[in-house]
Design an enzyme around this catalytic site. Structure first.
Site, mmCIF file in Angstrom:
data_model
loop_
_atom_site.group_PDB
_atom_site.id
_atom_site.type_symbol
_atom_site.label_atom_id
_atom_site.label_comp_id
_atom_site.label_asym_id
_atom_site.label_seq_id
_atom_site.Cartn_x
_atom_site.Cartn_y
_atom_site.Cartn_z
ATOM 1 N N GLY A 93 108.240 28.338 -14.026
ATOM 2 C CA GLY A 93 108.915 29.040 -15.118
ATOM 3 C C GLY A 93 109.955 30.019 -14.610
ATOM 4 N N ARG A 94 109.770 30.432 -13.381
ATOM 5 C CA ARG A 94 110.752 31.356 -12.800
ATOM 6 C C ARG A 94 110.869 31.170 -11.298
ATOM 7 N NH1 ARG A 94 107.885 37.167 -12.692
ATOM 8 N NH2 ARG A 94 105.731 36.497 -12.528
ATOM 9 N N LYS A 113 112.085 33.159 -6.490
ATOM 10 C CA LYS A 113 111.221 33.540 -7.608
ATOM 11 C C LYS A 113 111.935 34.639 -8.397
ATOM 12 C CE LYS A 113 106.463 34.857 -8.686
ATOM 13 N NZ LYS A 113 105.126 35.056 -8.141
ATOM 14 N N ASP A 258 96.537 26.747 -11.608
ATOM 15 C CA ASP A 258 97.978 26.633 -11.319
ATOM 16 C C ASP A 258 98.408 27.626 -10.248
ATOM 17 O OD1 ASP A 258 97.305 28.286 -13.725
ATOM 18 O OD2 ASP A 258 99.356 28.989 -13.463
HETATM 19 P P1 AMP Z 1 101.444 33.356 -13.321
HETATM 20 O O1 AMP Z 1 100.209 33.765 -14.053
HETATM 21 O O2 AMP Z 1 102.339 34.488 -12.917
HETATM 22 O O3 AMP Z 1 101.132 32.484 -12.158
HETATM 23 O O4 AMP Z 1 102.338 32.515 -14.346
HETATM 24 C C1 AMP Z 1 101.836 31.515 -15.187
HETATM 25 C C2 AMP Z 1 102.973 30.696 -15.754
HETATM 26 O O5 AMP Z 1 103.893 31.519 -16.472
HETATM 27 C C3 AMP Z 1 103.784 29.950 -14.709
HETATM 28 O O6 AMP Z 1 104.143 28.716 -15.240
HETATM 29 C C4 AMP Z 1 104.973 30.852 -14.521
HETATM 30 O O7 AMP Z 1 106.097 30.136 -14.072
HETATM 31 C C5 AMP Z 1 105.188 31.387 -15.922
HETATM 32 N N1 AMP Z 1 105.856 32.700 -15.943
HETATM 33 C C6 AMP Z 1 105.311 33.900 -15.618
HETATM 34 N N2 AMP Z 1 106.217 34.886 -15.758
HETATM 35 C C7 AMP Z 1 107.368 34.308 -16.187
HETATM 36 C C8 AMP Z 1 108.671 34.791 -16.510
HETATM 37 N N3 AMP Z 1 108.979 36.090 -16.445
HETATM 38 N N4 AMP Z 1 109.588 33.885 -16.914
HETATM 39 C C9 AMP Z 1 109.275 32.586 -16.989
HETATM 40 N N5 AMP Z 1 108.095 32.067 -16.702
HETATM 41 C C10 AMP Z 1 107.135 32.913 -16.303
HETATM 42 MG MG MG Z 2 101.606 31.192 -11.043
#
Ligand code: AMP
Ligand code: MG
Length: 508
Positions: A93-94, A113, A258
């Site tokens: 997502g980022r 990132k 994930d």
């Molecule tokens: P995480 O819990 O940080 O591993 O993120 C879980 C999901 O949310 C993953 O698919 C990330 O890519 C997405 N994600 C988290 N923060 C963001 C953001 N600021 N913009 C886009 N996608 C995000």
């Molecule tokens: Mg993640």
């Protein structure tokens, strides 16, 4: 450009294309980015030219303003179990893959990132804030220096672009490096979207690329055997990784499937933490209300996540239920052996395994928990003990140690500690010991310094004022956490009271 003559830019993963990867350009920042830190040693290791990466052009690449010459950036799709719940679609997502570099047999991917949204951003902004980028940047290299497998961090760039979280913050981008960023969630995605041929092709590629020792052959039977063998390797690596987390008091914070690497690397540093005052049920993520990912639960959750992986793999291996179960059952044994060996080393014991050793390790953790002893300082202080000295003498030299972990006014604690010392002396059971060599080895096992939250917080608050010296200072210190003489005294000291009130949540 950017890579040295000993390395080349390749498109090995990129050439897989759809349905795994989508070309997504990075989104330029509106304000100019500065290079906060470049990991020059890692640049050289990967085959990149640190000088060129620090140039104006290099900074544009590392901050996602222009693409890596000769490479279109890409995002991958995955899904996963978040806090136990299946989430059918996630993905980068980022994070954007911006290059693949091959240097002889060594192969590395580069990811930015926080370089803008992708089709998997789910209405989020695709950005990362300075606070969280500093945390990921420093933790990756701290774990590496502690000998724990992890994704690496090459650069940290920051700009004044506003990013909206609970308050308005600013954008920063980490360029991270790994052999692969594939997660358990990649396997889950292609299983649960019923794209089994795609899953099979992806895993064939992944195994050939990263596990050349596993022969997949050219028959169904050999493929099945190869996949099982591979799962065994993932289980083994994951078990060892989590045992190492436990041995340094590291809590990941968000062990969703994930965020679990198929290579057994620590990945996605969010609300992680190194424990200060030991609490076996320590929860480092404020959003984790049930304590699903507490210190105590980490091994159990890693095992649960491996079940989810095996489940997603199972459609590719017909009639494999029992074999998968047997492999999963092997987790406990590997974890246990690694955990015992690591803690026995930390305690300076002669034997690394056996029920007596395990019992003593358990007692030690109980003692630390009951008295909230500082995890890092407690273990570091053990090298000041002497397995051949009587109790009183030991206690006296312990007391003089810079890392002495007890409160002397607390009589109950001191009495318990004396009892623990007695057990310790019995457990060490050392004769003809070369004390100097033993002490030296212990000080190379138990770090004098870990990346504690309050130290990070100091560095972050100063960075938010535009002052990055503390980030630099921490980076230098974490590259050798074992040599106390080279470390600033506040890095090895008991944390201040305010450290206890620091709160970390998923927001980053
Ligand atoms: P995480 O819990 O940080 O591993 O993120 C879980 C999901 O949310 C993953 O698919 C990330 O890519 C997405 N994600 C988290 N923060 C963001 C953001 N600021 N913009 C886009 N996608 C995000
Ligand atoms: Mg993640």
């Amino acid at each position: 450009m950017f890579h040295n003559h000993d390395s080349i830019l390749v498109q090995e993963y990129a050439s897989l294309g759809a349905p795994y990867l989508t070309e997504v350009p990075t989104t330029p920042l509106r304000t100019e980015a500065d290079l906060v830190h470049l990991n020059t040693a890692l640049a050289t290791e990967v085959g990149l030219n640190a000088e060129e990466l620090s140039s104006a052009q290099g900074i544009l690449v590392l901050s996602g303003n222009i693409s890596f010459p000769g490479y279109e950036s890409r995002a991958s799709v995955y899904c996963g179990h978040q806090f136990g719940q299946f989430v059918p679609q996630l993905g980068d997502g980022r994070a954007l893959l911006i290059a693949e570099i091959r240097k002889g047999k060594q192969y590395r991917q580069l990811q930015l990132k926080g370089a803008g949204p992708t089709p998997y951003s789910r209405h989020a902004d695709g950005r990362a804030v300075l606070r969280s980028s500093i945390r990921e940047y420093l933790a990756s290299e701290a774990m590496q220096a502690l000998g724990i497998s992890t994704t690496r961090a090459l650069s940290l760039t920051a700009s004044a672009d506003p990013v909206f979280r609970e308050t308005t913050e600013t954008a920063a981008i980490v360029c991270r490096v790994s052999e692969s960023f594939m997660r358990f969630g990649h396997v889950e995605f292609f299983c649960y979207t019923n794209q089994l041929d795609a899953l099979r092709n992806l895993l064939t590629w992944h195994i050939e690329q990263h596990h050349p020792e596993i022969d997949l052959g050219d028959t169904e039977t050999s493929l099945h055997a190869g996949l099982l063998k591979w799962l065994g390797v993932v289980i083994d690596r994951t078990a060892r990784m989590v045992a190492k987390w436990q041995a340094v008091g590291f809590c990941h914070g968000v062990m969703n499937t994930d965020n679990m690497s198929l290579l057994g690397l620590t990945i996605d540093y969010g609300p992680y933490g190194f424990i200060d005052d030991f609490d076996i049920d320590h929860i480092c993520n404020h959003s984790d209300h049930q304590g699903r990912y507490s210190y105590r639960n980490q091994p159990r959750i890693a095992h649960w996540n491996l079940y989810a992986l095996a489940q997603a793999l199972s459609p590719l291996i017909p009639d494999s239920k029992e074999k998968l179960q047997n492999l999963l059952d092997g987790f406990a044994e590997v974890f246990h052996a690694e955990h015992s060996a690591l803690f026995a080393q930390k305690l300076g014991l002669s034997s690394t395994q056996g029920s007596a050793v395990d019992g003593f390790i358990e007692n030690t953790l109980k003692f630390m928990h009951e008295h909230s002893l500082d995890f890092t300082r407690f273990f570091r202080s053990i090298s000041t003990l002497n397995p051949n000295a009587p109790g009183e003498e030991n206690f006296a030299s312990w007391q003089q140690s810079a890392f002495f972990p007890l409160v002397l006014g607390d009589e109950a604690q001191v009495n318990q500690a004396k009892l623990w010392l007695k057990q310790w002396r019995e457990a060490t059971n050392r004769q003809n010991l070369d004390i100097q060599a033993w002490k030296k080895k212990l000080d190379q096992t138990n770090p004098a310094f870990v990346l504690r939250n309050h130290l990070l917080q100091n560095a972050i608050e100063r960075a938010q004022q535009g002052e990055f010296t503390e980030v630099n200072r921490l980076f230098t210190a974490l590259s050798d956490p074992y040599d106390a003489t080279q470390l600033p005294s506040e890095y090895t000291a008991q944390p201040p009271e305010w450290a206890k009130s620091l709160v970390l949540s998923c927001s980053s």
